[in-house]
Scaffold this active site. Structure first.
Site, mmCIF file in Angstrom:
data_model
loop_
_atom_site.group_PDB
_atom_site.id
_atom_site.type_symbol
_atom_site.label_atom_id
_atom_site.label_comp_id
_atom_site.label_asym_id
_atom_site.label_seq_id
_atom_site.Cartn_x
_atom_site.Cartn_y
_atom_site.Cartn_z
ATOM 1 C CE1 TYR A 1 -3.124 -2.702 0.248
ATOM 2 C CE2 TYR A 1 -3.841 -2.210 2.239
ATOM 3 C CZ TYR A 1 -4.032 -2.849 1.167
ATOM 4 O OH TYR A 1 -5.145 -3.952 1.256
ATOM 5 C CE LYS B 1 1.190 -17.762 -2.366
ATOM 6 N NZ LYS B 1 0.014 -18.840 -2.437
ATOM 7 C CG ASP C 1 -12.840 -6.560 5.152
ATOM 8 O OD1 ASP C 1 -12.387 -5.789 5.986
ATOM 9 O OD2 ASP C 1 -13.464 -6.014 4.417
ATOM 10 C CG ASP D 1 -7.290 -4.404 4.034
ATOM 11 O OD1 ASP D 1 -8.438 -4.186 4.435
ATOM 12 O OD2 ASP D 1 -7.023 -3.464 2.922
HETATM 13 C C1 LIG Z 1 -7.438 2.352 2.491
HETATM 14 C C2 LIG Z 1 -7.683 1.060 2.877
HETATM 15 C C3 LIG Z 1 -6.286 0.487 3.058
HETATM 16 C C4 LIG Z 1 -8.536 0.825 3.955
HETATM 17 C C5 LIG Z 1 -8.764 -0.762 4.514
HETATM 18 O O1 LIG Z 1 -9.337 -1.545 3.707
HETATM 19 C C6 LIG Z 1 -8.379 -1.152 5.632
HETATM 20 O O2 LIG Z 1 -7.447 -0.217 6.393
HETATM 21 O O3 LIG Z 1 -9.047 -1.882 6.365
HETATM 22 MG MG LIG Z 2 -9.962 -3.123 4.912
#
Ligand SMILES: CC(C)CC(=O)C(=O)O
Ligand SMILES: [Mg+2]
Ligand SMILES: NC(=O)C1=CN([C@@H]2O[C@H](COP(=O)(O)OP(=O)(O)OC[C@H]3O[C@@H](n4cnc5c(N)ncnc54)[C@H](O)[C@@H]3O)[C@@H](O)[C@H]2O)C=CC1
Length: 371
Positions: A142, A189, A249, A245
């Site tokens: 990122y 990985k 989720d 990240d």
């Molecule tokens: C801008 C993204 C990196 C934000 C995101 O998905 C997160 O931090 O979970």
């Molecule tokens: Mg996220």
């Protein structure tokens, strides 16, 4: 205690969920005789609209001058749907994390007994799940150099990590494991990526300082599957930015909704508290966003200042709302309750847990959604 808190509500549902977290903090301040003040500042798409900059200097100044930051969410479809946009809301969040040195993002994942029937996953698989994800937050792909060729046909994002970046979060993860079940799983990985091989090497070395902690390794593709098949095998998950990240989720499915997952983003000097979800633009202003992730982020803020009793009171109020089914539609399709009513219930319960006049029966009233 006196705390000056920067509030960065951001975009989409950010403002409405953050408002509920503030209600909970105000109720705590009253009950425990603390003095919490809140300084609002723009970030994300709203900041671009106002100033052209997703992280205005003034916002960064506010964050640096306060004790902690409560962050909502950023993001807007007008940017998501425009790959050519030069300025993007997400840059505001990434710059904020980088500027404040918030290198560790801690994401607790829990299966609530009261919600276990609502998870799409099998009860006996998820029961008892209690995972702490340590996601590196200011390095990796990122933040690596980006490239787009002049003809627009070739693009790349560099995934770069240094030993120091890995070491500092690894120490935090091992220390956390010592207070939990003494297990760290490094998700990487390393069969393909050089950066992941560096993670394995550095983390293996650090593990020697924590002999009572077991260190396991999982490739991220397998980890994604194990998270659903057998989440109880995990205690602390340590991983790099993008894998953390994605996997967190995924892990939110265990709890029943991403609208429940809070996080703390910490560094050597500053700390920010933010739900793991995004700006959920489809829900903006509809009163259907679950505010609990934001409210539990406020509880993590209190923990950060060793206000553990206060944090526990917030968590108890959240659990009560779940038990009584006073929840938004992501968890409850029968008698859903609006974002602000869930916030009201939780704040009221903090103030009066034993008050028989706590009239939650009024909240239901049989309607599908109350705004
Ligand atoms: C801008 C993204 C990196 C934000 C995101 O998905 C997160 O931090 O979970
Ligand atoms: Mg996220
Ligand atoms: N930390 C942040 O500010 C983040 C920002 N984003 C941004 O948010 C925007 C939307 O991204 P998406 O990929 O749709 O992710 P999202 O997290 O905003 O929403 C994904 C899905 O999760 C559910 N959801 C999210 N928050 C919820 C809540 N509080 N209550 C109930 N359900 C909830 C909804 O079903 C929604 O469709 C994008 O612009 C993205 O860049 C995405 C992730 C994190």
């Amino acid at each position: 205690m006196k705390l000056n808190i920067a509030v960065l509500p951001g975009d989409g549902i950010g403002p409405e969920v953050t408002k509920q977290a503030i209600k909970a903090l105000q109720a705590i301040a009253l009950e425990f005789d603390h003095s919490f003040s809140f300084t609002h500042a723009p970030v994300g798409a709203i900041a671009i609209d106002e100033t052209g900059n997703p992280l205005p200097e003034e916002t960064l100044d506010v964050c640096e001058a306060t004790d902690a930051i409560l962050f909502g969410a950023i993001g807007d479809p007008k940017y998501d749907n425009n790959p050519d946009a030069k300025v993007r809301p997400e840059q505001g969040l990434l710059r904020l994390r980088k500027s404040l040195g918030l290198f560790a993002n801690i994401r607790p994942v829990k299966a609530y007994d009261t919600l276990i029937e609502k998870s799409p996953l099998k009860k006996d698989i998820i029961q008892g799940t209690d995972i702490s994800i340590y996601r590196e937050l200011t390095g990796g792909i990122y933040f690596g150099e980006k490239f787009l060729s002049e003809d627009g046909n070739t693009a790349s994002d560099l995934c770069l990590y240094t030993k120091t970046e890995i070491e500092r979060i690894a120490h935090l993860a091992f220390k956390a494991a010592q207070t939990r079940k003494n297990k760290v799983t490094l998700v990487d990985k390393a069969n393909v990526l050089e950066s992941s091989r560096l993670w394995r090497k550095v983390v293996t070395e650090i593990a020697k300082d924590y002999p009572e902690v077991t260190l396991d390794f999982l490739f991220v593709d397998n980890a994604a599957m194990q998270m659903i098949l057998n989440p109880n095998q995990f205690d602390v998950i340590l991983t790099e930015n993008m894998f953390g990240d994605i996997i967190s989720d995924e892990a939110s499915v265990i709890g029943g909704s991403i609208g429940l997952l809070a996080s703390a983003s910490v560094g050597d000097k500053y700390a920010m508290f933010e739900p793991i979800h995004g700006s959920y633009p489809q829900a903006t202003g509809k009163g259907i966003a679950n505010p609990i992730a934001s409210i539990l982020s406020a509880a993590m803020l209190l923990d950060h200042f060793d206000l553990t009793e206060e944090a526990a009171v917030i968590r108890k109020a959240v659990e009560k709302s779940l038990l009584l089914n006073i929840t938004t539609p992501d968890l409850n399709t029968e008698h859903t309750v609006s974002t602000s009513k869930v916030g009201d219930f939780i704040a009221d319960y903090i103030s009066n847990p034993n008050d028989s006049n706590l009239n939650f029966s009024n909240i239901h009233l049989g309607q599908s959604t109350i705004i």
